[in-house]
Design a protein around this motif. Structure first.
Motif, PDB file in Angstrom:
ATOM      1  N   LEU A   1      46.633  71.306  34.188  1.00 28.44           N
ATOM      2  CA  LEU A   1      45.421  71.349  35.010  1.00 28.44           C
ATOM      3  C   LEU A   1      44.512  70.154  34.717  1.00 28.44           C
ATOM      4  O   LEU A   1      43.912  69.589  35.636  1.00 28.44           O
ATOM      5  CB  LEU A   1      44.669  72.654  34.778  1.00 28.44           C
ATOM      6  CG  LEU A   1      45.318  73.900  35.381  1.00 28.44           C
ATOM      7  CD1 LEU A   1      44.514  75.135  35.007  1.00 28.44           C
ATOM      8  CD2 LEU A   1      45.408  73.780  36.894  1.00 28.44           C
ATOM      9  N   ILE A   2      44.430  69.752  33.475  1.00 31.16           N
ATOM     10  CA  ILE A   2      43.598  68.586  33.132  1.00 31.16           C
ATOM     11  C   ILE A   2      44.182  67.323  33.759  1.00 31.16           C
ATOM     12  O   ILE A   2      43.456  66.515  34.346  1.00 31.16           O
ATOM     13  CB  ILE A   2      43.476  68.450  31.603  1.00 31.16           C
ATOM     14  CG1 ILE A   2      42.593  69.568  31.061  1.00 31.16           C
ATOM     15  CG2 ILE A   2      42.928  67.089  31.217  1.00 31.16           C
ATOM     16  CD1 ILE A   2      42.574  69.645  29.547  1.00 31.16           C
ATOM     17  N   VAL A   3      45.496  67.145  33.668  1.00 30.90           N
ATOM     18  CA  VAL A   3      46.132  65.953  34.238  1.00 30.90           C
ATOM     19  C   VAL A   3      45.956  65.924  35.756  1.00 30.90           C
ATOM     20  O   VAL A   3      45.604  64.886  36.341  1.00 30.90           O
ATOM     21  CB  VAL A   3      47.617  65.896  33.834  1.00 30.90           C
ATOM     22  CG1 VAL A   3      48.351  64.843  34.641  1.00 30.90           C
ATOM     23  CG2 VAL A   3      47.751  65.610  32.349  1.00 30.90           C
ATOM     24  N   VAL A   4      46.164  67.048  36.416  1.00 34.09           N
ATOM     25  CA  VAL A   4      46.018  67.098  37.879  1.00 34.09           C
ATOM     26  C   VAL A   4      44.556  66.871  38.273  1.00 34.09           C
ATOM     27  O   VAL A   4      44.269  66.164  39.251  1.00 34.09           O
ATOM     28  CB  VAL A   4      46.556  68.442  38.422  1.00 34.09           C
ATOM     29  CG1 VAL A   4      46.175  68.637  39.871  1.00 34.09           C
ATOM     30  CG2 VAL A   4      48.069  68.499  38.264  1.00 34.09           C
ATOM     31  N   GLY A   5      43.625  67.426  37.508  1.00 34.98           N
ATOM     32  CA  GLY A   5      42.209  67.216  37.793  1.00 34.98           C
ATOM     33  C   GLY A   5      41.815  65.751  37.658  1.00 34.98           C
ATOM     34  O   GLY A   5      41.110  65.210  38.516  1.00 34.98           O
ATOM     35  N   LEU A   6      42.286  65.094  36.594  1.00 37.97           N
ATOM     36  CA  LEU A   6      41.992  63.665  36.423  1.00 37.97           C
ATOM     37  C   LEU A   6      42.656  62.830  37.511  1.00 37.97           C
ATOM     38  O   LEU A   6      42.088  61.856  37.999  1.00 37.97           O
ATOM     39  CB  LEU A   6      42.443  63.200  35.046  1.00 37.97           C
ATOM     40  CG  LEU A   6      41.611  63.697  33.872  1.00 37.97           C
ATOM     41  CD1 LEU A   6      42.259  63.309  32.557  1.00 37.97           C
ATOM     42  CD2 LEU A   6      40.206  63.136  33.945  1.00 37.97           C
TER      43      LEU A   6
ATOM     44  N   PHE B   1      43.272  63.725  40.657  1.00 39.65           N
ATOM     45  CA  PHE B   1      42.484  63.820  41.886  1.00 39.65           C
ATOM     46  C   PHE B   1      41.160  63.086  41.745  1.00 39.65           C
ATOM     47  O   PHE B   1      40.708  62.430  42.682  1.00 39.65           O
ATOM     48  CB  PHE B   1      42.251  65.285  42.265  1.00 39.65           C
ATOM     49  CG  PHE B   1      43.419  65.892  42.982  1.00 39.65           C
ATOM     50  CD1 PHE B   1      43.716  65.523  44.281  1.00 39.65           C
ATOM     51  CD2 PHE B   1      44.220  66.820  42.352  1.00 39.65           C
ATOM     52  CE1 PHE B   1      44.807  66.068  44.938  1.00 39.65           C
ATOM     53  CE2 PHE B   1      45.308  67.372  42.997  1.00 39.65           C
ATOM     54  CZ  PHE B   1      45.597  66.991  44.286  1.00 39.65           C
ATOM     55  N   PHE B   2      40.523  63.180  40.594  1.00 38.83           N
ATOM     56  CA  PHE B   2      39.240  62.506  40.392  1.00 38.83           C
ATOM     57  C   PHE B   2      39.394  60.993  40.555  1.00 38.83           C
ATOM     58  O   PHE B   2      38.649  60.362  41.301  1.00 38.83           O
ATOM     59  CB  PHE B   2      38.688  62.833  39.003  1.00 38.83           C
ATOM     60  CG  PHE B   2      37.510  61.994  38.625  1.00 38.83           C
ATOM     61  CD1 PHE B   2      36.267  62.229  39.192  1.00 38.83           C
ATOM     62  CD2 PHE B   2      37.640  60.948  37.722  1.00 38.83           C
ATOM     63  CE1 PHE B   2      35.178  61.449  38.864  1.00 38.83           C
ATOM     64  CE2 PHE B   2      36.559  60.166  37.382  1.00 38.83           C
ATOM     65  CZ  PHE B   2      35.324  60.416  37.951  1.00 38.83           C
ATOM     66  N   TYR B   3      40.372  60.400  39.872  1.00 41.53           N
ATOM     67  CA  TYR B   3      40.540  58.945  39.954  1.00 41.53           C
ATOM     68  C   TYR B   3      41.075  58.519  41.319  1.00 41.53           C
ATOM     69  O   TYR B   3      40.770  57.430  41.802  1.00 41.53           O
ATOM     70  CB  TYR B   3      41.442  58.445  38.831  1.00 41.53           C
ATOM     71  CG  TYR B   3      40.715  58.410  37.516  1.00 41.53           C
ATOM     72  CD1 TYR B   3      39.676  57.508  37.316  1.00 41.53           C
ATOM     73  CD2 TYR B   3      41.035  59.293  36.495  1.00 41.53           C
ATOM     74  CE1 TYR B   3      38.983  57.485  36.133  1.00 41.53           C
ATOM     75  CE2 TYR B   3      40.351  59.265  35.290  1.00 41.53           C
ATOM     76  CZ  TYR B   3      39.325  58.362  35.118  1.00 41.53           C
ATOM     77  OH  TYR B   3      38.628  58.335  33.947  1.00 41.53           O
ATOM     78  N   ASP B   4      41.871  59.337  41.968  1.00 45.31           N
ATOM     79  CA  ASP B   4      42.351  59.027  43.308  1.00 45.31           C
ATOM     80  C   ASP B   4      41.197  58.969  44.302  1.00 45.31           C
ATOM     81  O   ASP B   4      41.096  58.043  45.106  1.00 45.31           O
ATOM     82  CB  ASP B   4      43.390  60.068  43.730  1.00 45.31           C
ATOM     83  CG  ASP B   4      44.115  59.658  44.983  1.00 45.31           C
ATOM     84  OD1 ASP B   4      44.597  58.508  45.039  1.00 45.31           O
ATOM     85  OD2 ASP B   4      44.200  60.476  45.915  1.00 45.31           O
ATOM     86  N   LEU B   5      40.302  59.957  44.247  1.00 47.34           N
ATOM     87  CA  LEU B   5      39.149  59.953  45.147  1.00 47.34           C
ATOM     88  C   LEU B   5      38.210  58.789  44.825  1.00 47.34           C
ATOM     89  O   LEU B   5      37.665  58.157  45.727  1.00 47.34           O
ATOM     90  CB  LEU B   5      38.399  61.279  45.049  1.00 47.34           C
ATOM     91  CG  LEU B   5      39.112  62.482  45.641  1.00 47.34           C
ATOM     92  CD1 LEU B   5      38.306  63.748  45.383  1.00 47.34           C
ATOM     93  CD2 LEU B   5      39.329  62.295  47.137  1.00 47.34           C
ATOM     94  N   ARG B   6      38.027  58.486  43.543  1.00 49.51           N
ATOM     95  CA  ARG B   6      37.154  57.375  43.162  1.00 49.51           C
ATOM     96  C   ARG B   6      37.707  56.041  43.657  1.00 49.51           C
ATOM     97  O   ARG B   6      36.982  55.232  44.232  1.00 49.51           O
ATOM     98  CB  ARG B   6      37.002  57.343  41.645  1.00 49.51           C
ATOM     99  CG  ARG B   6      35.956  56.339  41.181  1.00 49.51           C
ATOM    100  CD  ARG B   6      36.018  56.147  39.722  1.00 49.51           C
ATOM    101  NE  ARG B   6      37.258  55.430  39.404  1.00 49.51           N
ATOM    102  CZ  ARG B   6      37.528  54.882  38.249  1.00 49.51           C
ATOM    103  NH1 ARG B   6      36.676  55.014  37.274  1.00 49.51           N
ATOM    104  NH2 ARG B   6      38.646  54.251  38.028  1.00 49.51           N
ATOM    105  N   ASP B   7      39.017  55.827  43.480  1.00 52.39           N
ATOM    106  CA  ASP B   7      39.620  54.582  43.937  1.00 52.39           C
ATOM    107  C   ASP B   7      39.604  54.482  45.459  1.00 52.39           C
ATOM    108  O   ASP B   7      39.410  53.409  46.015  1.00 52.39           O
ATOM    109  CB  ASP B   7      41.056  54.466  43.437  1.00 52.39           C
ATOM    110  CG  ASP B   7      41.116  54.226  41.942  1.00 52.39           C
ATOM    111  OD1 ASP B   7      40.058  53.922  41.348  1.00 52.39           O
ATOM    112  OD2 ASP B   7      42.208  54.350  41.375  1.00 52.39           O
ATOM    113  N   LYS B   8      39.814  55.600  46.138  1.00 47.45           N
ATOM    114  CA  LYS B   8      39.805  55.591  47.604  1.00 47.45           C
ATOM    115  C   LYS B   8      38.424  55.178  48.116  1.00 47.45           C
ATOM    116  O   LYS B   8      38.321  54.337  49.004  1.00 47.45           O
ATOM    117  CB  LYS B   8      40.182  56.955  48.148  1.00 47.45           C
ATOM    118  CG  LYS B   8      40.255  57.016  49.648  1.00 47.45           C
ATOM    119  CD  LYS B   8      40.631  58.410  50.109  1.00 47.45           C
ATOM    120  CE  LYS B   8      40.762  58.514  51.600  1.00 47.45           C
ATOM    121  NZ  LYS B   8      39.636  58.008  52.348  1.00 47.45           N
TER     122      LYS B   8
END
Ligand code: ZN
Length: 77
Positions: free
Chosen positions: A19-24, A26-33
């Protein structure tokens, strides 16, 4: 002693780590997008009067030169 089996303990930490890996992810994917969307919205302009190169974030094709105030169309590549 708490009655938790070793298998439940291992499964708990595996699921928590996942869950921590998946959360990070999504967080970095949205930030980079959002970062690349902001970068893509930049328009380059070349002033035909003074020769200055500048960038603008506006939606319009025309932007005023920051040096001389002349309005120039955006560059197309
Ligand atoms: Zn200019």
């Amino acid at each position: 002693m708490i009655g938790v089996s070793f298998e439940a303990f291992v499964v708990f930490f595996l699921v928590a780590g996942l869950l921590i890996v998946v959360g990070l992810w999504f967080f970095y994917d949205l930030r980079d997008k959002s970062y690349y969307d902001r970068q893509r919205s930049l328009r380059a302009h070349h002033c035909v009067r003074c020769g200055a190169l500048y960038a603008n974030r506006s939606e319009t094709e025309v932007a005023r030169c920051p040096k001389c105030g002349f309005e120039n169309a955006s560059l197309r590549f």
